[in-house]
Design a protein around this motif. Structure first.
Motif, mmCIF file in Angstrom:
data_model
loop_
_atom_site.group_PDB
_atom_site.id
_atom_site.type_symbol
_atom_site.label_atom_id
_atom_site.label_comp_id
_atom_site.label_asym_id
_atom_site.label_seq_id
_atom_site.Cartn_x
_atom_site.Cartn_y
_atom_site.Cartn_z
ATOM 1 N N ARG A 69 34.504 31.977 20.771
ATOM 2 C CA ARG A 69 34.431 31.034 21.891
ATOM 3 C C ARG A 69 33.896 31.728 23.141
ATOM 4 N NH1 ARG A 69 40.121 27.675 20.950
ATOM 5 N NH2 ARG A 69 39.322 26.369 19.261
ATOM 6 N N ALA A 70 34.308 32.958 23.355
ATOM 7 C CA ALA A 70 33.808 33.720 24.506
ATOM 8 C C ALA A 70 32.306 33.928 24.389
ATOM 9 C CB ALA A 70 34.528 35.062 24.592
ATOM 10 N N GLU A 72 30.172 32.037 22.876
ATOM 11 C CA GLU A 72 29.507 30.761 23.175
ATOM 12 C C GLU A 72 29.451 30.524 24.685
ATOM 13 O OE1 GLU A 72 31.578 27.698 21.085
ATOM 14 O OE2 GLU A 72 31.124 28.534 19.110
ATOM 15 N N ALA A 73 30.562 30.810 25.372
ATOM 16 C CA ALA A 73 30.601 30.602 26.830
ATOM 17 C C ALA A 73 29.608 31.520 27.539
ATOM 18 C CB ALA A 73 32.016 30.839 27.354
ATOM 19 N N ALA A 76 25.812 30.773 27.843
ATOM 20 C CA ALA A 76 25.340 29.844 28.868
ATOM 21 C C ALA A 76 24.987 30.555 30.182
ATOM 22 C CB ALA A 76 26.407 28.783 29.137
ATOM 23 N N SER A 93 31.323 35.468 34.705
ATOM 24 C CA SER A 93 31.658 34.703 33.495
ATOM 25 C C SER A 93 32.523 35.517 32.547
ATOM 26 C CB SER A 93 30.386 34.254 32.781
ATOM 27 O OG SER A 93 29.683 33.338 33.576
ATOM 28 N N GLN A 96 36.095 35.588 33.793
ATOM 29 C CA GLN A 96 36.805 34.340 33.549
ATOM 30 C C GLN A 96 37.350 34.312 32.126
ATOM 31 O OE1 GLN A 96 34.540 30.832 34.464
ATOM 32 N NE2 GLN A 96 36.139 29.459 33.774
ATOM 33 N N VAL A 97 36.521 34.734 31.170
ATOM 34 C CA VAL A 97 36.951 34.774 29.769
ATOM 35 C C VAL A 97 38.087 35.776 29.582
ATOM 36 C CG1 VAL A 97 36.217 35.432 27.436
ATOM 37 C CG2 VAL A 97 34.730 33.999 28.855
ATOM 38 N N GLU A 100 41.413 34.602 31.179
ATOM 39 C CA GLU A 100 42.076 33.538 30.426
ATOM 40 C C GLU A 100 42.747 34.060 29.152
ATOM 41 O OE1 GLU A 100 38.949 30.754 29.756
ATOM 42 O OE2 GLU A 100 38.976 29.996 31.817
#
Length: 198
Positions: A69-70, A72-73, A76, A93, A96-97, A100
Protein backbone atom coordinates in the motif's frame (compact mmCIF):
# COMPACT_ATOMS: atom_id res chain seq x y z
CA UNK A 1 -19.15 -26.67 -6.71
CA UNK A 2 -21.19 -23.92 -5.00
CA UNK A 3 -20.14 -25.30 -1.58
CA UNK A 4 -16.45 -25.14 -2.55
CA UNK A 5 -16.88 -21.62 -3.94
CA UNK A 6 -18.72 -20.56 -0.79
CA UNK A 7 -15.98 -21.95 1.44
CA UNK A 8 -13.33 -20.23 -0.62
CA UNK A 9 -15.20 -16.92 -0.34
CA UNK A 10 -15.56 -17.41 3.42
CA UNK A 11 -11.85 -18.15 3.69
CA UNK A 12 -11.00 -15.00 1.72
CA UNK A 13 -13.28 -12.93 3.96
CA UNK A 14 -11.64 -14.45 7.04
CA UNK A 15 -8.14 -13.70 5.76
CA UNK A 16 -9.12 -10.11 4.93
CA UNK A 17 -10.73 -9.67 8.37
CA UNK A 18 -7.68 -11.13 10.11
CA UNK A 19 -5.26 -8.90 8.19
CA UNK A 20 -7.41 -5.82 8.81
CA UNK A 21 -7.71 -6.61 12.52
CA UNK A 22 -4.01 -7.43 12.84
CA UNK A 23 -3.03 -4.20 11.13
CA UNK A 24 -5.31 -2.14 13.35
CA UNK A 25 -4.25 -3.91 16.57
CA UNK A 26 -0.52 -3.86 15.81
CA UNK A 27 -0.61 -0.14 15.00
CA UNK A 28 -1.99 0.45 18.51
CA UNK A 29 0.05 -2.25 20.26
CA UNK A 30 3.01 -3.87 18.50
CA UNK A 31 2.86 -6.73 21.03
CA UNK A 32 -0.82 -7.54 20.39
CA UNK A 33 -1.42 -11.25 20.87
CA UNK A 34 -2.92 -13.71 18.44
CA UNK A 35 -5.93 -13.99 20.76
CA UNK A 36 -6.46 -10.21 20.67
CA UNK A 37 -6.21 -10.20 16.89
CA UNK A 38 -8.55 -13.18 16.46
CA UNK A 39 -11.13 -11.54 18.73
CA UNK A 40 -10.88 -8.25 16.83
CA UNK A 41 -11.29 -10.14 13.55
CA UNK A 42 -14.35 -12.01 14.83
CA UNK A 43 -12.75 -15.43 14.32
CA UNK A 44 -11.40 -18.10 16.61
CA UNK A 45 -7.73 -18.83 17.18
CA UNK A 46 -8.11 -22.11 15.29
CA UNK A 47 -9.43 -20.25 12.24
CA UNK A 48 -6.61 -17.72 12.47
CA UNK A 49 -3.99 -20.43 12.74
CA UNK A 50 -5.64 -22.20 9.81
CA UNK A 51 -4.56 -19.26 7.64
CA UNK A 52 -1.38 -18.17 9.43
CA UNK A 53 0.74 -20.85 11.05
CA UNK A 54 2.31 -18.46 13.56
CA UNK A 55 2.17 -14.91 14.85
CA UNK A 56 5.41 -14.24 12.94
CA UNK A 57 3.78 -15.36 9.69
CA UNK A 58 0.80 -13.11 10.41
CA UNK A 59 3.00 -10.09 11.18
CA UNK A 60 4.91 -10.75 7.97
CA UNK A 61 1.69 -10.83 5.93
CA UNK A 62 0.43 -7.60 7.52
CA UNK A 63 3.75 -5.88 6.88
CA UNK A 64 3.86 -7.10 3.27
CA UNK A 65 0.39 -5.65 2.71
CA UNK A 66 1.34 -2.36 4.37
CA UNK A 67 4.46 -2.04 2.22
CA UNK A 68 2.45 -2.76 -0.93
CA UNK A 69 0.00 0.00 0.00
CA UNK A 70 2.88 2.36 0.76
CA UNK A 71 4.40 1.61 -2.63
CA UNK A 72 1.10 2.47 -4.32
CA UNK A 73 0.83 5.74 -2.37
CA UNK A 74 4.40 6.75 -3.20
CA UNK A 75 3.82 5.99 -6.88
CA UNK A 76 1.59 9.07 -6.93
CA UNK A 77 4.44 11.39 -5.85
CA UNK A 78 5.74 13.69 -8.60
CA UNK A 79 9.49 13.06 -8.74
CA UNK A 80 10.05 15.27 -11.79
CA UNK A 81 11.84 18.61 -11.90
CA UNK A 82 14.65 19.64 -9.56
CA UNK A 83 15.84 16.57 -7.67
CA UNK A 84 16.09 18.49 -4.40
CA UNK A 85 12.48 19.63 -4.60
CA UNK A 86 11.45 16.11 -5.61
CA UNK A 87 13.32 14.84 -2.55
CA UNK A 88 11.27 17.14 -0.31
CA UNK A 89 8.03 15.85 -1.88
CA UNK A 90 9.15 12.25 -1.49
CA UNK A 91 10.09 12.84 2.15
CA UNK A 92 6.69 14.39 2.84
CA UNK A 93 4.82 11.43 1.37
CA UNK A 94 7.21 8.85 2.82
CA UNK A 95 6.90 10.40 6.25
CA UNK A 96 3.12 10.27 6.10
CA UNK A 97 3.32 6.54 5.34
CA UNK A 98 5.92 5.91 8.05
CA UNK A 99 4.03 7.97 10.64
CA UNK A 100 0.80 6.07 10.00
CA UNK A 101 2.47 2.67 10.28
CA UNK A 102 5.44 3.24 12.59
CA UNK A 103 4.10 0.95 15.33
CA UNK A 104 3.56 -1.72 12.69
CA UNK A 105 7.25 -1.37 11.86
CA UNK A 106 8.02 -1.86 15.56
CA UNK A 107 5.95 -5.06 15.52
CA UNK A 108 7.80 -6.22 12.40
CA UNK A 109 11.19 -5.42 13.93
CA UNK A 110 10.30 -7.51 16.97
CA UNK A 111 9.02 -10.46 14.94
CA UNK A 112 10.99 -10.55 11.69
CA UNK A 113 14.68 -10.77 10.84
CA UNK A 114 16.28 -7.44 9.83
CA UNK A 115 17.06 -8.76 6.34
CA UNK A 116 13.36 -9.52 5.78
CA UNK A 117 12.37 -5.98 6.74
CA UNK A 118 15.07 -4.60 4.46
CA UNK A 119 13.88 -6.83 1.59
CA UNK A 120 10.33 -5.53 2.02
CA UNK A 121 11.62 -1.97 1.68
CA UNK A 122 13.18 -2.80 -1.69
CA UNK A 123 10.54 -1.10 -3.84
CA UNK A 124 10.50 2.19 -1.89
CA UNK A 125 14.29 2.17 -1.77
CA UNK A 126 14.48 1.62 -5.52
CA UNK A 127 12.47 4.82 -5.94
CA UNK A 128 14.91 6.67 -3.66
CA UNK A 129 17.89 5.24 -5.55
CA UNK A 130 16.47 6.42 -8.87
CA UNK A 131 15.97 9.95 -7.53
CA UNK A 132 19.46 10.03 -6.02
CA UNK A 133 21.00 8.81 -9.28
CA UNK A 134 19.23 11.60 -11.17
CA UNK A 135 20.36 14.20 -8.65
CA UNK A 136 23.93 12.93 -8.88
CA UNK A 137 23.82 13.10 -12.67
CA UNK A 138 22.53 16.69 -12.42
CA UNK A 139 25.32 17.58 -9.98
CA UNK A 140 22.98 18.56 -7.12
CA UNK A 141 23.65 15.44 -5.02
CA UNK A 142 27.10 14.27 -4.03
CA UNK A 143 28.80 11.57 -6.08
CA UNK A 144 31.86 11.07 -3.88
CA UNK A 145 30.08 8.47 -1.72
CA UNK A 146 28.54 5.17 -2.86
CA UNK A 147 24.92 5.45 -3.96
CA UNK A 148 23.95 2.47 -1.81
CA UNK A 149 25.30 4.30 1.23
CA UNK A 150 23.22 7.39 0.42
CA UNK A 151 20.11 5.22 0.05
CA UNK A 152 20.89 3.73 3.48
CA UNK A 153 21.22 7.26 4.89
CA UNK A 154 17.75 8.14 3.56
CA UNK A 155 16.25 4.99 5.09
CA UNK A 156 18.03 5.52 8.41
CA UNK A 157 17.06 9.19 8.76
CA UNK A 158 13.38 8.58 8.00
CA UNK A 159 13.13 5.65 10.40
CA UNK A 160 15.22 7.49 12.98
CA UNK A 161 12.65 10.28 12.89
CA UNK A 162 9.93 7.71 13.60
CA UNK A 163 11.90 6.51 16.63
CA UNK A 164 12.30 10.10 17.86
CA UNK A 165 8.58 10.72 17.42
CA UNK A 166 7.82 7.59 19.43
CA UNK A 167 10.17 8.80 22.18
CA UNK A 168 8.44 12.19 22.28
CA UNK A 169 11.52 14.10 21.13
CA UNK A 170 10.18 15.11 17.70
CA UNK A 171 6.76 16.46 16.75
CA UNK A 172 5.01 14.76 13.83
CA UNK A 173 4.46 18.04 11.96
CA UNK A 174 8.13 19.03 12.39
CA UNK A 175 9.49 15.71 11.13
CA UNK A 176 9.30 16.24 7.33
CA UNK A 177 11.22 19.51 7.55
CA UNK A 178 13.83 18.01 9.88
CA UNK A 179 14.25 14.95 7.67
CA UNK A 180 14.53 17.02 4.48
CA UNK A 181 17.03 19.45 6.02
CA UNK A 182 19.15 16.57 7.31
CA UNK A 183 19.10 14.75 3.97
CA UNK A 184 19.89 17.85 1.94
CA UNK A 185 22.87 18.52 4.22
CA UNK A 186 24.03 14.92 3.76
CA UNK A 187 23.44 14.84 -0.01
CA UNK A 188 24.77 18.24 -1.10
CA UNK A 189 28.18 18.00 -2.81
CA UNK A 190 31.06 19.09 -0.55
CA UNK A 191 31.73 22.81 -0.90
CA UNK A 192 28.30 23.62 -2.31
CA UNK A 193 25.85 25.65 -0.21
CA UNK A 194 23.15 23.52 1.36
CA UNK A 195 19.75 24.67 0.08
CA UNK A 196 16.99 25.45 2.55
CA UNK A 197 14.25 22.80 2.66
CA UNK A 198 11.40 23.64 0.32
Amino acid sequence: MPVTTGRRADAQRNVAAILDAAGARLVRDPDASVSDIATAAGVGRVTLYGHFASRTELVDAVFVRAMARAHEALDAVDLGGDARQALARLVGSSWQVVDESRMLLVAAQRALPPERIRDLHENPMRRVRSLLDRGRADGVFRSDLPADWLVAVFYTVVHGAADELGAGRLAADAAPGAITATLLAALTPPGDPVPAPV
